[in-house]
Design a protein around this motif. Sequence first.
Motif, PDB file in Angstrom:
ATOM      1  N   HIS A  68       0.771  -1.279   0.024  1.00  0.00           N
ATOM      2  CA  HIS A  68       0.130   0.001  -0.161  1.00  0.00           C
ATOM      3  C   HIS A  68       0.905   1.244  -0.025  1.00  0.00           C
ATOM      4  N   GLY A  69       0.585   1.949  -0.749  1.00  0.00           N
ATOM      5  CA  GLY A  69       1.062   3.429  -0.842  1.00  0.00           C
ATOM      6  C   GLY A  69       0.738   4.145   0.335  1.00  0.00           C
ATOM      7  N   ASN A 118       6.510   2.233   0.632  1.00  0.00           N
ATOM      8  CA  ASN A 118       5.212   1.208   0.606  1.00  0.00           C
ATOM      9  C   ASN A 118       5.080   0.673   2.179  1.00  0.00           C
ATOM     10  N   HIS A 136      -3.155   3.925   0.840  1.00  0.00           N
ATOM     11  CA  HIS A 136      -3.842   3.767  -0.203  1.00  0.00           C
ATOM     12  C   HIS A 136      -4.055   2.176  -0.575  1.00  0.00           C
ATOM     13  N   ARG A 161      -3.389   0.573  -3.090  1.00  0.00           N
ATOM     14  CA  ARG A 161      -2.309  -0.299  -3.894  1.00  0.00           C
ATOM     15  C   ARG A 161      -0.930   0.270  -3.847  1.00  0.00           C
ATOM     16  N   ALA A 162       0.084  -0.331  -4.109  1.00  0.00           N
ATOM     17  CA  ALA A 162       1.597  -0.150  -4.067  1.00  0.00           C
ATOM     18  C   ALA A 162       1.598   1.312  -4.932  1.00  0.00           C
ATOM     19  N   ASP A 163       2.518   1.875  -4.407  1.00  0.00           N
ATOM     20  CA  ASP A 163       3.066   3.429  -4.952  1.00  0.00           C
ATOM     21  C   ASP A 163       4.138   2.874  -5.873  1.00  0.00           C
ATOM     22  N   ASP A 164       4.206   3.224  -6.973  1.00  0.00           N
ATOM     23  CA  ASP A 164       5.273   2.801  -8.056  1.00  0.00           C
ATOM     24  C   ASP A 164       6.568   3.802  -7.923  1.00  0.00           C
ATOM     25  N   SER A 204       0.543  10.846  -7.626  1.00  0.00           N
ATOM     26  CA  SER A 204       0.454  10.095  -6.496  1.00  0.00           C
ATOM     27  C   SER A 204       1.054   8.556  -6.840  1.00  0.00           C
ATOM     28  N   SER A 254      -1.274   4.966  -6.868  1.00  0.00           N
ATOM     29  CA  SER A 254      -1.362   4.005  -5.464  1.00  0.00           C
ATOM     30  C   SER A 254      -2.897   3.745  -5.224  1.00  0.00           C
TER      31      SER A 254
END
Length: 184
Positions: free
Chosen positions: A75-76, A119, A156, A158-161, A167, A170
Amino acid sequence: MRNAVRKMAMAGAALATLAACGGPGTAGTSARPRSFNEPVYDASGQEVARLTLTQIKPDSVRVRVDATRVPAGTHGTHLHAVGRCEPPGFTTAGPHMNPTNRQHGLRNPQGPHLGDMPNLVVGANGQGTLETTVAGRLTPGQAPIFDADGTALVIHARADDQVTDPSGNSGDRIACAVIAAPTM
């Protein structure tokens, strides 16, 4: 829903009270909190994590998130510019904290935002820990963490790239904690 907002407002007030309390030897001086905890709530008002902020140097704050009931996955997790967490989407937390007007991402050559963090990785049991350091002070009235409208920590979906502006792709905001400016 109303109950969740009330819980979040009460938590913010409790944070302000806790942060204003000094430790031993602070009588007669301005309040200068060194560490405090704040619950992180999901959209239904359930506590899903705990946020701990600790002043570790005059200009550095350790941010620790201990997830207890966050969905499994990566998670972001970011500091957002406004100290408001109104469910269900927590959009009232505003954009990422970005006082230097940089691009998003810890791996972005034109970044990062001040609010960008690694993350949070959560196991199948809903538990995980994120610990990082950000620039700032846990002193009343000190920007950017304790500016006039406070700050929020947002988890968030999803994962933060760590690259894509603004953002990191995420996804939705699934949990939030208000970091309110302490009162004097």
